[in-house]
Design an enzyme around this catalytic site. Structure first.
Site, PDB file in Angstrom:
ATOM      1  N   HIS A 191       0.859  -1.173   0.000  1.00 32.81           N
ATOM      2  CA  HIS A 191       0.000   0.000   0.000  1.00 32.81           C
ATOM      3  C   HIS A 191       0.903   1.234   0.000  1.00 32.81           C
ATOM      4  CE1 HIS A 191      -2.822   2.969   1.733  1.00 32.81           C
ATOM      5  NE2 HIS A 191      -3.810   2.163   1.376  1.00 32.81           N
TER       6      HIS A 191
ATOM      7  N   ASP B 195       2.866  -4.745   8.124  1.00 33.23           N
ATOM      8  CA  ASP B 195       1.612  -4.004   8.014  1.00 33.23           C
ATOM      9  C   ASP B 195       0.468  -5.018   8.040  1.00 33.23           C
ATOM     10  OD1 ASP B 195      -0.664  -2.723   7.148  1.00 33.23           O
ATOM     11  OD2 ASP B 195       0.222  -1.843   5.354  1.00 33.23           O
TER      12      ASP B 195
ATOM     13  N   GLN C 245      -4.673  -5.385   6.563  1.00 29.09           N
ATOM     14  CA  GLN C 245      -5.578  -6.261   5.826  1.00 29.09           C
ATOM     15  C   GLN C 245      -5.667  -7.659   6.422  1.00 29.09           C
ATOM     16  OE1 GLN C 245      -7.626  -5.424   3.300  1.00 29.09           O
ATOM     17  NE2 GLN C 245      -6.942  -3.312   3.550  1.00 29.09           N
TER      18      GLN C 245
ATOM     19  N   LYS D  34     -10.645  -1.666  10.165  1.00 28.82           N
ATOM     20  CA  LYS D  34     -10.604  -2.878   9.352  1.00 28.82           C
ATOM     21  C   LYS D  34     -11.152  -4.074  10.134  1.00 28.82           C
ATOM     22  CE  LYS D  34      -7.921  -0.806   6.169  1.00 28.82           C
ATOM     23  NZ  LYS D  34      -8.327  -0.480   4.800  1.00 28.82           N
TER      24      LYS D  34
ATOM     25  N   CYS E 153      -4.635   2.367  -3.768  1.00 31.00           N
ATOM     26  CA  CYS E 153      -3.419   2.863  -3.107  1.00 31.00           C
ATOM     27  C   CYS E 153      -2.281   1.849  -3.231  1.00 31.00           C
ATOM     28  CB  CYS E 153      -3.693   3.191  -1.645  1.00 31.00           C
ATOM     29  SG  CYS E 153      -4.788   4.599  -1.410  1.00 31.00           S
TER      30      CYS E 153
END
Length: 405
Positions: free
Chosen positions: A122, A199, A202, A225, A363
């Site tokens: 991202h 990260d 997600q 999320k 993104c």
């Protein structure tokens, strides 16, 4: 909690609304998941009953708010299996968390040091590192991807060296749904003495990361999320790393003593939590984790896998439809295009039919450049979605195809 799809759906008020006269089919969960009633109730309860600033007041409301906020930190610690509660830093979200680390490492890196990111990132896990390289003279290197949307791990092996100081990758690609081999990435990075940031924005709606088992140095996530509110997230960092890094911002709460001659900083976690935080958001973050854990991530993973398999098979029946991101290890994201039709045009028609999807580069423009496409239509599923909704999506895509050809 037994999985009753009708009961589950009744707990998400927004799923009852209509869009353009059609029942809402919400397939933009990778951008933000919907919020269940218990989390909404936690937000209302805060502002109705104990809205006050935390950590500073001796009055009852402040003490109650402080207790609830720190209880939420403990819930996050337990969920991610951090060793200590002060290794959980409350932030405004994943991007904020990443920037804390990128800014801190500006005082550690030297010219010629190398940092590695993946081709599946991202923008929030690309731009901060580019800015870091500009400030320090460090060199940014990229793990390439293949046509299936997987990282080329043999190339990663070649990139690693004694110059490597930091490695950053997402746990799961927001654009393609690919689940990256982060255990292998972390282990190999540590062999050359590099720190690793993952990260998890997600990944966290779908799986339950164990930061100690992963032996990861930093792990970041956003509450919205994971069925919580926007504007709040978390940074996990190993204690030794958080103590090495300088504060990200100056202000109230992050100090121990202040004079005009010298300021000393507060201990963890407050060293990185300047100013009044999103108190209500932090408390609701804890409530969202309670909700998801009550359902069970094993159940969530099973239900979403069923939706992914069904959605993939049904969409591929449409003539001219191509799916991007075909790894055998992926979560419930389907990015696709139809030959000869711009993804934005499909998204507009789907919206008119009540189907919410995301279109564009998500993104993650380097991924789109790799495939030489302007973007994709992305349908992302959550456990509260159904196969019947996927049937609506398929019918809407077919209608859009007929209208646009």
């Amino acid at each position: 909690m037994a999985f009753d799809i009708e009961k589950i759906r009744s707990e998400f008020p927004i799923l009852n609304r209509k869009v353009n006269g059609k029942p809402l089919v919400y397939f933009d969960n990778a951008a933000t998941a919907q919020t269940p009633q218990p989390v909404i109730d936690a937000i209302v309860d805060y502002y109705s009953n104990y809205n006050a600033n935390i950590h500073r007041g001796v009055h009852t409301l402040s003490q109650e708010a402080t207790d609830k906020y720190e209880e939420a930190r403990l819930k996050i610690q337990k969920h991610f299996n951090a060793k200590k509660s002060f290794e959980i830093i409350m932030t405004s979200g994943t991007t904020h968390s990443i920037n804390i680390i990128a800014t801190g490492f500006a005082e550690i890196l030297e010219k010629g040091d190398e940092i590695i990111v993946s081709a599946l990132e991202h923008h929030s896990n690309i731009v901060p590192w580019q800015m870091l390289c500009e400030r320090t003279g460090a060199v940014l290197k990229v793990i390439p991807m293949n046509q299936e949307g997987e990282l080329q791990m043999d190339a990663y092996d070649q990139l690693l060296s004694e110059k490597t100081k930091l490695v950053f990758t997402n746990h799961i690609s927001n654009a393609l749904g690919t689940i990256n081999p982060i255990e292998e990435i972390i282990k190999k990075a540590h062999k050359v003495g590099a720190a690793v940031l993952i990260d998890g924005a997600q990944a966290c709606p779908h799986i339950k990361p164990d930061v100690q088992a992963l032996d990861v140095d930093f792990y970041v996530a956003s509450a919205h999320k994971i069925y919580g509110p926007t504007g709040v997230g978390m940074l996990y960092g190993k204690e030794e790393w958080l103590n090495k890094l300088p504060p990200y911002q100056g202000g109230g709460e992050m100090i121990k003593e202040v004079t005009f001659e010298k300021t000393t900083y507060a201990d963890l976690p407050h060293k990185f939590e300047a100013g009044t935080p999103n108190i209500c958001g932090g408390i609701a973050f804890g409530a969202a984790l309670d909700y998801a854990n009550a359902i069970g991530f094993d159940i969530i993973e099973t239900k979403e896998k069923e939706l992914l398999e069904y959605g993939t098979s049904e969409l591929l029946k449409i003539d001219g439809l191509k799916i991007y991101g075909t790894s055998s290890k992926k979560t419930s994201v389907i990015s696709f295009n139809i030959e000869g039709i711009h993804p934005y045009d499909i998204g507009v028609i789907l919206d008119k039919l009540g189907v919410a999807v995301r279109t564009g580069h998500h993104c993650a423009q380097p991924i789109m450049d790799f495939y030489k496409i302007p973007g994709t239509v992305r349908a992302s599923f959550s456990f509260y979605n159904t196969k019947e909704e996927i049937d609506v999506l398929v019918g809407a895509v077919q209608k859009a195809q007929m209208m646009l050809r």
